[in-house]
Design a protein around this motif. Sequence first.
Motif, PDB file in Angstrom:
ATOM      1  N   UNK A   1     -14.479  11.738  -7.601  1.00 40.74           N
ATOM      2  CA  UNK A   1     -14.103  13.042  -7.041  1.00 40.74           C
ATOM      3  C   UNK A   1     -13.057  12.925  -5.934  1.00 40.74           C
ATOM      4  N   UNK A   2     -12.101  12.008  -6.104  1.00 38.23           N
ATOM      5  CA  UNK A   2     -11.136  11.731  -5.045  1.00 38.23           C
ATOM      6  C   UNK A   2     -10.142  12.867  -4.788  1.00 38.23           C
ATOM      7  N   UNK A   3      -9.922  13.735  -5.742  1.00 36.35           N
ATOM      8  CA  UNK A   3      -8.871  14.736  -5.584  1.00 36.35           C
ATOM      9  C   UNK A   3      -9.409  16.156  -5.476  1.00 36.35           C
ATOM     10  N   UNK A   4     -10.644  16.295  -5.035  1.00 36.82           N
ATOM     11  CA  UNK A   4     -11.247  17.625  -4.982  1.00 36.82           C
ATOM     12  C   UNK A   4     -10.928  18.372  -3.694  1.00 36.82           C
ATOM     13  N   UNK A   5     -10.458  17.676  -2.662  1.00 36.86           N
ATOM     14  CA  UNK A   5     -10.133  18.335  -1.398  1.00 36.86           C
ATOM     15  C   UNK A   5      -8.988  17.584  -0.720  1.00 36.86           C
ATOM     16  N   UNK A   6      -8.392  18.176   0.300  1.00 35.65           N
ATOM     17  CA  UNK A   6      -7.230  17.547   0.955  1.00 35.65           C
ATOM     18  C   UNK A   6      -7.561  16.182   1.528  1.00 35.65           C
ATOM     19  N   UNK A   7      -6.576  15.292   1.485  1.00 37.36           N
ATOM     20  CA  UNK A   7      -6.761  13.982   2.096  1.00 37.36           C
ATOM     21  C   UNK A   7      -5.437  13.518   2.697  1.00 37.36           C
ATOM     22  N   UNK A   8      -5.485  12.729   3.767  1.00 39.24           N
ATOM     23  CA  UNK A   8      -4.280  12.289   4.445  1.00 39.24           C
ATOM     24  C   UNK A   8      -3.671  11.073   3.761  1.00 39.24           C
ATOM     25  N   UNK A   9      -2.373  10.891   3.910  1.00 44.56           N
ATOM     26  CA  UNK A   9      -1.692   9.694   3.415  1.00 44.56           C
ATOM     27  C   UNK A   9      -2.056   9.402   1.959  1.00 44.56           C
ATOM     28  N   UNK A  10      -1.719  10.326   1.069  1.00 43.79           N
ATOM     29  CA  UNK A  10      -2.153  10.234  -0.330  1.00 43.79           C
ATOM     30  C   UNK A  10      -1.812   8.902  -0.974  1.00 43.79           C
ATOM     31  N   UNK A  11      -0.599   8.386  -0.745  1.00 40.00           N
ATOM     32  CA  UNK A  11      -0.200   7.132  -1.388  1.00 40.00           C
ATOM     33  C   UNK A  11      -1.027   5.955  -0.883  1.00 40.00           C
TER      34      UNK A  11
ATOM     35  N   UNK B   1       0.831  -1.201   0.000  1.00 41.39           N
ATOM     36  CA  UNK B   1       0.000   0.000   0.000  1.00 41.39           C
ATOM     37  C   UNK B   1       0.864   1.248   0.000  1.00 41.39           C
ATOM     38  N   UNK B   2       0.756   2.032  -1.036  1.00 44.45           N
ATOM     39  CA  UNK B   2       1.448   3.316  -1.074  1.00 44.45           C
ATOM     40  C   UNK B   2       2.935   3.186  -1.336  1.00 44.45           C
ATOM     41  N   UNK B   3       3.688   4.101  -0.761  1.00 40.31           N
ATOM     42  CA  UNK B   3       5.122   4.117  -0.979  1.00 40.31           C
ATOM     43  C   UNK B   3       5.576   5.393  -1.667  1.00 40.31           C
ATOM     44  N   UNK B   4       6.845   5.423  -2.020  1.00 34.91           N
ATOM     45  CA  UNK B   4       7.441   6.636  -2.569  1.00 34.91           C
ATOM     46  C   UNK B   4       7.277   6.757  -4.080  1.00 34.91           C
ATOM     47  N   UNK B   5       6.682   5.765  -4.702  1.00 31.21           N
ATOM     48  CA  UNK B   5       6.457   5.829  -6.149  1.00 31.21           C
ATOM     49  C   UNK B   5       5.157   5.099  -6.483  1.00 31.21           C
ATOM     50  N   UNK B   6       4.291   5.752  -7.245  1.00 28.94           N
ATOM     51  CA  UNK B   6       3.015   5.168  -7.664  1.00 28.94           C
ATOM     52  C   UNK B   6       2.839   5.376  -9.159  1.00 28.94           C
ATOM     53  N   UNK B   7       2.243   4.397  -9.821  1.00 30.56           N
ATOM     54  CA  UNK B   7       1.933   4.543 -11.245  1.00 30.56           C
ATOM     55  C   UNK B   7       0.461   4.223 -11.448  1.00 30.56           C
ATOM     56  N   UNK B   8      -0.204   5.037 -12.263  1.00 25.46           N
ATOM     57  CA  UNK B   8      -1.631   4.866 -12.535  1.00 25.46           C
ATOM     58  C   UNK B   8      -1.883   4.822 -14.029  1.00 25.46           C
ATOM     59  N   UNK B   9      -2.759   3.918 -14.442  1.00 23.79           N
ATOM     60  CA  UNK B   9      -3.188   3.889 -15.835  1.00 23.79           C
ATOM     61  C   UNK B   9      -4.221   4.997 -16.059  1.00 23.79           C
ATOM     62  N   UNK B  10      -4.511   5.260 -17.305  1.00 25.43           N
ATOM     63  CA  UNK B  10      -5.547   6.260 -17.611  1.00 25.43           C
ATOM     64  C   UNK B  10      -6.900   5.814 -17.051  1.00 25.43           C
TER      65      UNK B  10
END
Length: 323
Positions: A169-179, A150-159
């Motif tokens: 709407x996951x990125x519309x406001x601040x959230x903790x522990x983004x990774x 879960x998480x880490x210093x590098x993440x890759x996402x497909x389209x």
Amino acid sequence: MRILVLIPSYNDLQLVVKRVKEIERRIGDVVGEYMVVDESDEESSLKYLPLLKKIDKVRILHRERRLGKWFAWSVALDFMLNSDFDALIELNADTFIEYPRRIVRSLEEGFDVVTCYSHYLAEGSPFASYVAKFYASIHSMWKRFHLFAMGGECLALSRRAVEKFKEHNLFSDPFPLDDYVISLAGLILGLKCTSIDCGLILKLPQTLNEWMMYRLRHREKTLEMAHLYLKRKLGSNYFRKADWLIDRYWQMYKFIVARHLISSFFGTAPLVILQYLLAKIPFQVESPITWRRLQSEKRLSSNDLWSVRTALLLFRKPKGARL
């Protein structure tokens, strides 16, 4: 495949220059652009801005007001959806990846969320070496069981993952522990997730005090905030699956730590016990700025909304945009 590389930065632009050059040497043929979202406020870092601007394929958004990594994610994902990128790779400026081509290969094989098993640089102080050995043994077992990290210093996402996250709407406001939130959201939404060994090397805190502050970010209260954030965003249809995945993940994590503790009790027992106690601390320990950035319940102020809209305007029509 055309990839967007996101590098959030805070007073480490000298490392950003280094990372960009390293990635370009290794997978420059598939990287379409490097997006650097910088919030540096120290002259020792800002002096590298002119150098970065001269590097081909680098796009810089510099802000004087800190909003944190969630803001970098929000800008990058909106930018990606309005362009022709097939995938996104996010990495921290202080992270070295020896084999980034393996990340690209995983994306080409159809995985939507790719995380990386970590290796630790056992150098510097005796304490750093001690911590590195502890974490290295934990992650080697994680890899042996082929578990999704879960998480880490590098993440890759497909389209597809980006579209799915934006749909909720996951990125519309601040959230903790983004990774951690991004990885868990991928599992809950049924995306194809994997973890790989790409030679990701981390340098650990050099003192006990630095390590304690690092671990405090992952205490139970912050993890609970991350879980509540996801439940709020994904809706009641995902509640049961979210709870089951979270419980399963932590049961497996505790099993691996317990197994490691039994095999080397006298070596790492103090560190494991201290880590457990730090996770239980109930009061605020971060600075007000850091804590405000982490709180998932926080509503965006009018200034924050203006900042997001301004950034999106800057990135609305990239070269080769698909609108």
